[in-house]
Design an enzyme around this catalytic site. Structure first.
Site, PDB file in Angstrom:
ATOM      1  N   ASP A  28       0.852  -1.182   0.000  1.00  0.00           N
ATOM      2  CA  ASP A  28       0.000   0.000   0.000  1.00  0.00           C
ATOM      3  C   ASP A  28       0.894   1.240   0.000  1.00  0.00           C
ATOM      4  O   ASP A  28       2.098   1.154   0.274  1.00  0.00           O
ATOM      5  CB  ASP A  28      -0.889  -0.048   1.250  1.00  0.00           C
ATOM      6  CG  ASP A  28      -1.962   1.030   1.244  1.00  0.00           C
ATOM      7  OD1 ASP A  28      -2.236   1.598   0.176  1.00  0.00           O
ATOM      8  OD2 ASP A  28      -2.528   1.291   2.327  1.00  0.00           O
ATOM      9  N   ASP A  30      -0.525   5.038   0.911  1.00  0.00           N
ATOM     10  CA  ASP A  30      -0.947   5.960   1.974  1.00  0.00           C
ATOM     11  C   ASP A  30      -0.928   5.264   3.329  1.00  0.00           C
ATOM     12  O   ASP A  30      -1.523   4.191   3.502  1.00  0.00           O
ATOM     13  CB  ASP A  30      -2.360   6.482   1.700  1.00  0.00           C
ATOM     14  CG  ASP A  30      -2.404   7.415   0.508  1.00  0.00           C
ATOM     15  OD1 ASP A  30      -1.670   8.406   0.501  1.00  0.00           O
ATOM     16  OD2 ASP A  30      -3.172   7.130  -0.433  1.00  0.00           O
TER      17      ASP A  30
END
Length: 315
Positions: A28, A30
């Site tokens: 991922d 963020d």
């Protein structure tokens, strides 16, 4: 929680075994690599460089359609020593474009999403329906115009839309009553970290339309089943057990990854706190295999890096 291995507490042998256990990293962005409204999380760039140094393939799986793939790449480039290519970023607007191309879709789309998301669709040659009515509902006449005026569409797409309204959802529901109208979704998080806590994510609004229509969308963002299958197919040459998924969300990252048989690493720099993990039963579907205060702990004890101690202290 006793079965979870904390990176900072692992011995050198355990760390060697950890790095030897995977070939591909799905990561991922963020809350893992950078903060949504700020710069890179300290130590994350060193961790990614270390994974590359070890010969690991890295792909980024993001739900952030507010930023384009190009903007993601530019953010990596600002770190100087990180070169990330377009094919390394899995982005909901792009996965939806790829799906539409794969079925030779040429129809009109009603899209509830941000301007950058819509721009990806338009640049790919797809046609988007315009909003009907003034957008401001002050009477039943305005509501009727907002829902029923305008052209019929062949697909409805729902992602993050900060200007979402009841009238927009009603229009989407009306269009989807046509069984031939495609129902697609991008990011489907129920909650997303923002500011001082978590806010309602697009998944909640997708669920409203899903319940009203009586059919589920093809969901090509996390934690969608269709994205999960797409990733498995895209990396079919690598056994799922040889894939490490790194995220900051128990539901959108860890639960999503475990359903595919991936190894999982949860970092505590995003929306999940240590107490959230400690509350889970040991056999919970969202229990991670590994835990780290931040991604930078991957680079700790890295003999090839003179900054390994600082990487540890950055968390």
């Amino acid at each position: 929680m006793s079965s979870v291995k904390y990176l900072k507490n692992m011995t050198e042998k355990e760390r060697d075994e950890f790095f030897d256990s995977f070939d591909l990293v799905l990561c991922d962005c963020d809350g893992v690599v950078w903060y949504p409204l700020r710069d890179f999380i300290p130590g994350s760039a060193e961790a990614l460089a270390h994974l590359t140094h070890l010969g690991k393939d890295v792909t980024f799986v993001t739900n952030n359609s507010i930023s384009s793939v190009k903007e993601h790449i530019e953010k990596f480039e600002k770190q100087g020593h990180l070169t990330i290519h377009e094919h390394q970023i899995v982005h909901p607007a792009q996965t939806i474009c790829d799906h539409l191309r794969s079925i030779n879709f040429e129809g009109l789309i009603y899209c509830l999403a941000t301007a950058p998301f819509k721009e990806v669709l338009v640049n790919a040659g797809f046609r988007l329906a315009q909003e009907s009515g003034s957008g401001i509902i002050t009477s039943l006449k305005d509501l009727h115009e907002g829902i029923f005026s305008g052209e019929s569409v062949d697909a409805v797409i729902i992602d993050v839309d900060f200007n979402l309204s009841a009238a927009k959802l009603m229009r989407a529901h009306f269009q989807l009553q046509n069984p031939q109208c495609l129902f697609l979704a991008g990011a489907a998080d129920a909650l997303i970290p923002f500011g001082k806590g978590e806010i309602i994510g697009p998944g909640a609004f997708i669920d409203v339309v899903t319940q009203a229509v009586g059919r589920r969308p093809i969901t090509l963002g996390k934690p969608g089943e269709d994205l999960r299958k797409l990733l498995l197919e895209r990396h079919r040459e690598i056994p799922p057990s040889r894939v490490l998924f790194v995220g900051d969300s128990l539901a959108s990252d860890i639960g999503f990854a475990r359903a595919s048989g991936y190894q999982t690493l949860l970092v505590l720099t995003g929306g999940t706190k240590l107490e959230d993990v400690q509350r889970l039963p040991i056999d919970h579907a969202q229990m991670p295999d590994y835990l780290a205060d931040c991604l930078g702990q991957i680079a700790t004890n890295n003999p090839a890096s003179s900054n390994s101690d600082s990487a540890h202290s950055m968390c």
